[in-house]
Design a protein around this motif. Structure first.
Motif, mmCIF file in Angstrom:
data_model
loop_
_atom_site.group_PDB
_atom_site.id
_atom_site.type_symbol
_atom_site.label_atom_id
_atom_site.label_comp_id
_atom_site.label_asym_id
_atom_site.label_seq_id
_atom_site.Cartn_x
_atom_site.Cartn_y
_atom_site.Cartn_z
ATOM 1 N N LEU A 188 0.855 -1.185 0.000
ATOM 2 C CA LEU A 188 0.000 0.000 0.000
ATOM 3 C C LEU A 188 0.894 1.239 0.000
ATOM 4 C CD1 LEU A 188 -2.863 -1.058 2.466
ATOM 5 C CD2 LEU A 188 -2.805 -1.193 -0.021
ATOM 6 N N PRO A 189 0.438 2.358 -0.562
ATOM 7 C CA PRO A 189 1.353 3.465 -0.896
ATOM 8 C C PRO A 189 1.918 4.269 0.270
ATOM 9 C CG PRO A 189 -0.912 4.008 -1.465
ATOM 10 C CD PRO A 189 -0.907 2.569 -1.111
ATOM 11 N N PHE A 190 1.215 4.363 1.393
ATOM 12 C CA PHE A 190 1.648 5.270 2.442
ATOM 13 C C PHE A 190 2.094 4.501 3.687
ATOM 14 C CE2 PHE A 190 -1.119 7.904 -0.173
ATOM 15 C CZ PHE A 190 -0.371 9.065 -0.294
ATOM 16 N N ARG A 191 3.322 4.776 4.125
ATOM 17 C CA ARG A 191 3.816 4.177 5.360
ATOM 18 C C ARG A 191 3.420 5.064 6.532
ATOM 19 N NH1 ARG A 191 10.102 2.768 5.913
ATOM 20 N NH2 ARG A 191 10.282 5.042 5.878
ATOM 21 N N VAL A 192 2.744 4.479 7.502
ATOM 22 C CA VAL A 192 2.236 5.237 8.640
ATOM 23 C C VAL A 192 3.221 5.196 9.807
ATOM 24 C CG1 VAL A 192 0.314 5.491 10.251
ATOM 25 C CG2 VAL A 192 -0.115 4.667 7.926
ATOM 26 N N ALA A 193 3.755 4.015 10.116
ATOM 27 C CA ALA A 193 4.663 3.865 11.247
ATOM 28 C C ALA A 193 5.614 2.723 10.962
ATOM 29 C CB ALA A 193 3.882 3.600 12.531
ATOM 30 N N ALA A 194 6.859 2.849 11.432
ATOM 31 C CA ALA A 194 7.860 1.804 11.224
ATOM 32 C C ALA A 194 8.806 1.775 12.406
ATOM 33 C CB ALA A 194 8.637 2.053 9.929
ATOM 34 N N HIS A 195 9.385 0.597 12.645
ATOM 35 C CA HIS A 195 10.346 0.446 13.737
ATOM 36 C C HIS A 195 11.197 -0.782 13.450
ATOM 37 C CE1 HIS A 195 11.965 1.314 17.647
ATOM 38 N NE2 HIS A 195 11.747 0.079 18.076
ATOM 39 N N ARG A 196 12.373 -0.846 14.084
ATOM 40 C CA ARG A 196 13.242 -2.004 13.951
ATOM 41 C C ARG A 196 13.954 -2.245 15.277
ATOM 42 N NH1 ARG A 196 16.452 -0.793 8.925
ATOM 43 N NH2 ARG A 196 17.607 -2.691 9.454
ATOM 44 N N ARG A 220 1.195 0.156 6.706
ATOM 45 C CA ARG A 220 0.983 0.959 5.514
ATOM 46 C C ARG A 220 -0.511 1.068 5.236
ATOM 47 N NH1 ARG A 220 6.034 1.311 2.834
ATOM 48 N NH2 ARG A 220 4.967 2.321 1.083
ATOM 49 N N THR A 221 -0.901 2.128 4.527
ATOM 50 C CA THR A 221 -2.307 2.321 4.204
ATOM 51 C C THR A 221 -2.438 3.044 2.863
ATOM 52 O OG1 THR A 221 -4.438 3.079 5.104
ATOM 53 C CG2 THR A 221 -2.521 4.517 5.444
ATOM 54 N N THR A 222 -3.675 3.373 2.495
ATOM 55 C CA THR A 222 -3.955 3.911 1.157
ATOM 56 C C THR A 222 -4.032 5.434 1.102
ATOM 57 O OG1 THR A 222 -6.309 3.589 1.627
ATOM 58 C CG2 THR A 222 -5.182 1.850 0.393
ATOM 59 N N GLN A 223 -4.128 6.092 2.262
ATOM 60 C CA GLN A 223 -4.241 7.546 2.302
ATOM 61 C C GLN A 223 -3.282 8.106 3.348
ATOM 62 O OE1 GLN A 223 -6.198 9.347 0.267
ATOM 63 N NE2 GLN A 223 -7.178 7.568 -0.704
ATOM 64 N N ALA A 239 -11.541 4.135 7.998
ATOM 65 C CA ALA A 239 -12.212 3.849 6.719
ATOM 66 C C ALA A 239 -11.252 3.300 5.673
ATOM 67 C CB ALA A 239 -12.872 5.125 6.195
ATOM 68 N N GLU A 240 -9.977 3.087 6.053
ATOM 69 C CA GLU A 240 -8.972 2.639 5.099
ATOM 70 C C GLU A 240 -8.382 1.292 5.530
ATOM 71 O OE1 GLU A 240 -8.579 4.441 2.444
ATOM 72 O OE2 GLU A 240 -9.791 6.121 3.183
ATOM 73 N N PRO A 241 -7.909 0.459 4.576
ATOM 74 C CA PRO A 241 -7.209 -0.779 4.929
ATOM 75 C C PRO A 241 -5.814 -0.471 5.461
ATOM 76 C CG PRO A 241 -7.172 -0.472 2.568
ATOM 77 C CD PRO A 241 -8.045 0.631 3.118
ATOM 78 N N TYR A 242 -5.331 -1.324 6.356
ATOM 79 C CA TYR A 242 -3.980 -1.191 6.903
ATOM 80 C C TYR A 242 -3.225 -2.497 6.675
ATOM 81 C CZ TYR A 242 -4.214 3.390 9.067
ATOM 82 O OH TYR A 242 -4.281 4.744 9.267
ATOM 83 N N GLN A 243 -2.032 -2.377 6.111
ATOM 84 C CA GLN A 243 -1.227 -3.538 5.739
ATOM 85 C C GLN A 243 0.005 -3.624 6.640
ATOM 86 O OE1 GLN A 243 0.885 -3.156 2.034
ATOM 87 N NE2 GLN A 243 0.814 -5.352 1.616
ATOM 88 N N LEU A 244 0.249 -4.828 7.181
ATOM 89 C CA LEU A 244 1.416 -5.072 8.023
ATOM 90 C C LEU A 244 2.547 -5.636 7.171
ATOM 91 C CD1 LEU A 244 2.674 -5.219 10.875
ATOM 92 C CD2 LEU A 244 1.708 -7.527 11.063
ATOM 93 N N VAL A 245 3.709 -5.002 7.231
ATOM 94 C CA VAL A 245 4.872 -5.431 6.456
ATOM 95 C C VAL A 245 6.009 -5.715 7.424
ATOM 96 C CG1 VAL A 245 6.497 -4.841 4.627
ATOM 97 C CG2 VAL A 245 4.128 -4.017 4.503
ATOM 98 N N LEU A 246 6.514 -6.954 7.389
ATOM 99 C CA LEU A 246 7.562 -7.388 8.313
ATOM 100 C C LEU A 246 8.751 -7.923 7.547
ATOM 101 C CD1 LEU A 246 5.232 -9.356 10.751
ATOM 102 C CD2 LEU A 246 6.252 -7.124 11.215
ATOM 103 N N GLY A 247 9.921 -7.892 8.182
ATOM 104 C CA GLY A 247 11.102 -8.439 7.536
ATOM 105 C C GLY A 247 12.275 -8.498 8.489
ATOM 106 N N MET A 248 13.407 -8.920 7.951
ATOM 107 C CA MET A 248 14.677 -8.964 8.675
ATOM 108 C C MET A 248 15.720 -8.296 7.812
ATOM 109 S SD MET A 248 14.679 -12.820 10.247
ATOM 110 C CE MET A 248 13.501 -13.288 11.532
ATOM 111 N N GLU A 249 16.466 -7.383 8.411
ATOM 112 C CA GLU A 249 17.442 -6.610 7.643
ATOM 113 C C GLU A 249 18.608 -6.221 8.533
ATOM 114 O OE1 GLU A 249 17.651 -2.326 5.263
ATOM 115 O OE2 GLU A 249 15.704 -3.257 5.676
ATOM 116 N N ASP A 250 19.812 -6.584 8.126
ATOM 117 C CA ASP A 250 21.045 -6.218 8.848
ATOM 118 C C ASP A 250 20.984 -6.594 10.328
ATOM 119 O OD1 ASP A 250 22.082 -5.117 6.498
ATOM 120 O OD2 ASP A 250 21.185 -3.154 6.913
ATOM 121 N N GLY A 251 20.435 -7.780 10.606
ATOM 122 C CA GLY A 251 20.366 -8.243 11.978
ATOM 123 C C GLY A 251 19.220 -7.684 12.792
#
Length: 271
Positions: A46-54, A205-208, A186-198
Motif C-alpha cells: 500500500l502506498p503510504f507508510r504510517v509507522a515503522a520500527h526495527r 501501511r495504508t492507502t491515504q 475507513a482505510e485498509p492497513y497492511q502489516l509489512v515485516l522483515g529482517m534486515e542487517d540483523g
C-alpha cells in the motif's frame, strides 16, 4: 494503590490445567465470538507508510546463552511468514495467535527463550514476544485500536540501551495472551515485516496519508519496595497526537504498567 502480592509457587499440574482451561476458552471465542478477523494478504505494498520500527534480534542478556537468541531468529522467520502482508480491512481485527497458530516442532519451531514466572527457560517457539512487542509499538503510532494487550508481569532484565519507555511492549502466550488490533478507520492497513542487517523490521501501511502523527512517552515512573521485600516497577504510557501542521490536538492515556523486578534496582558503587 495496592502493591503487588508476593508470587505464589504453583505446581506444574496446576499450571497445565490452568493453561488448558484458558486455551479452551479462547478456542470457543474464536469459533463463536463476534469479531471479524483479518486473514487477507497482499503482495503489493500500500502506498503510504504510517509507522515503522526495527529492533536488533541478537542481544547479549545476563545469564542467557546465545544459542537461545539464534534459535529465536529461526522462530521469528517462521512467524513472519504467517503474518507478513496481512491487510486489516475496516471493521476487521488482527489477532496475533489466530494468524500465527500454535508454535510446534512439526512447523519448524525450535527452542528459544521463554519468560517463566520471573525467570526464563528454553521452550519451543521461544522469542516470539519480540515480534509482539514490535507490533504493539508501531500500532501505538497509528489510528488503529489495540483491543487486547497483556503487560509483562515481571521485569526480568536490567535496562540496557533502552530506547523505548519501560512497559511499551506486549507479552504473548499461545493462545490466551493475544495481541489484537482493530481497524476502526475507513482505510485498509497492511502489516509489512522483515529482517534486515540483523534487525527485526515492521511497518504499517495504508492507502491515504493519515491526519495525525503520534509521540509515545511515559509518566510517573517509579520503583518501590513492597512490605514482603520485593521491588515493583511502575509507570504510565501516554500518547501525544499532532495534526499535519504539527499542533498538539490530544494528549491521551494509553496504559499503566506494573511489574516485579527480578534484579536489584541499585547501581553498584564504582570509580
Amino acid at each position: 494503590m495496592e502493591s503487588i502480592h508476593k508470587p505464589i509457587h504453583r505446581s506444574k499440574w496446576r499450571i497445565r490445567l490452568g493453561t488448558a482451561y484458558y486455551r479452551g476458552r479462547r478456542y470457543l471465542e474464536w469459533c463463536f465470538g463476534s469479531a471479524h478477523f483479518a486473514k487477507t494478504k497482499r503482495r503489493d505494498l500500500l502506498p503510504f507508510r504510517v509507522a515503522a520500527h526495527r529492533t536488533p534480534m541478537l542481544r547479549q542478556l545476563k545469564d542467557v546463552d546465545m544459542w537461545l537468541q539464534h534459535n529465536k531468529v529461526t522462530n521469528l522467520k517462521i512467524a513472519i511468514q504467517r503474518i507478513n502482508g496481512i491487510t486489516v480491512m475496516p471493521g476487521e481485527t488482527f489477532s496475533y495467535w489466530r494468524l500465527i497458530g500454535k508454535p510446534t516442532r512439526r512447523k519448524g519451531y525450535v527452542e528459544g527463550m521463554v519468560l517463566f514466572y520471573g525467570g526464563f527457560k528454553p521452550g519451543v517457539g521461544g522469542g516470539l514476544c519480540q515480534l509482539s512487542n514490535l507490533l504493539y509499538w508501531i500500532t501505538l503510532h497509528t489510528p488503529l485500536e489495540v483491543t487486547e494487550r497483556h503487560r509483562h508481569s515481571y521485569d526480568v532484565f536490567p535496562d540496557a540501551n533502552r530506547t523505548q519507555p519501560f512497559g511499551s511492549g506486549a507479552t504473548c502466550a499461545y493462545n490466551y495472551l493475544d495481541l489484537r488490533i482493530k481497524n476502526n478507520t475507513a482505510e485498509p492497513y497492511q502489516l509489512v515485516l522483515g529482517m534486515e542487517d540483523g534487525d527485526l523490521t515492521g511497518e504499517w501501511r495504508t492507502t491515504q496519508m493519515t491526519l495525525h502523527t503520534y509521540e509515545i512517552y511515559e509518566k510517573e515512573h517509579r520503583i518501590t519496595q513492597n512490605l514482603w521485600g520485593g521491588y515493583e516497577r511502575h509507570n504510565s504510557i501516554y500518547r501525544k497526537v499532532f495534526n499535519r501542521e504539527g499542533e498538539l490536538v490530544q494528549d491521551e492515556f494509553i496504559t499503566e504498567n506494573r511489574a516485579l523486578m527480578m534484579y536489584q534496582p541499585f547501581l553498584e558503587s564504582g570509580t
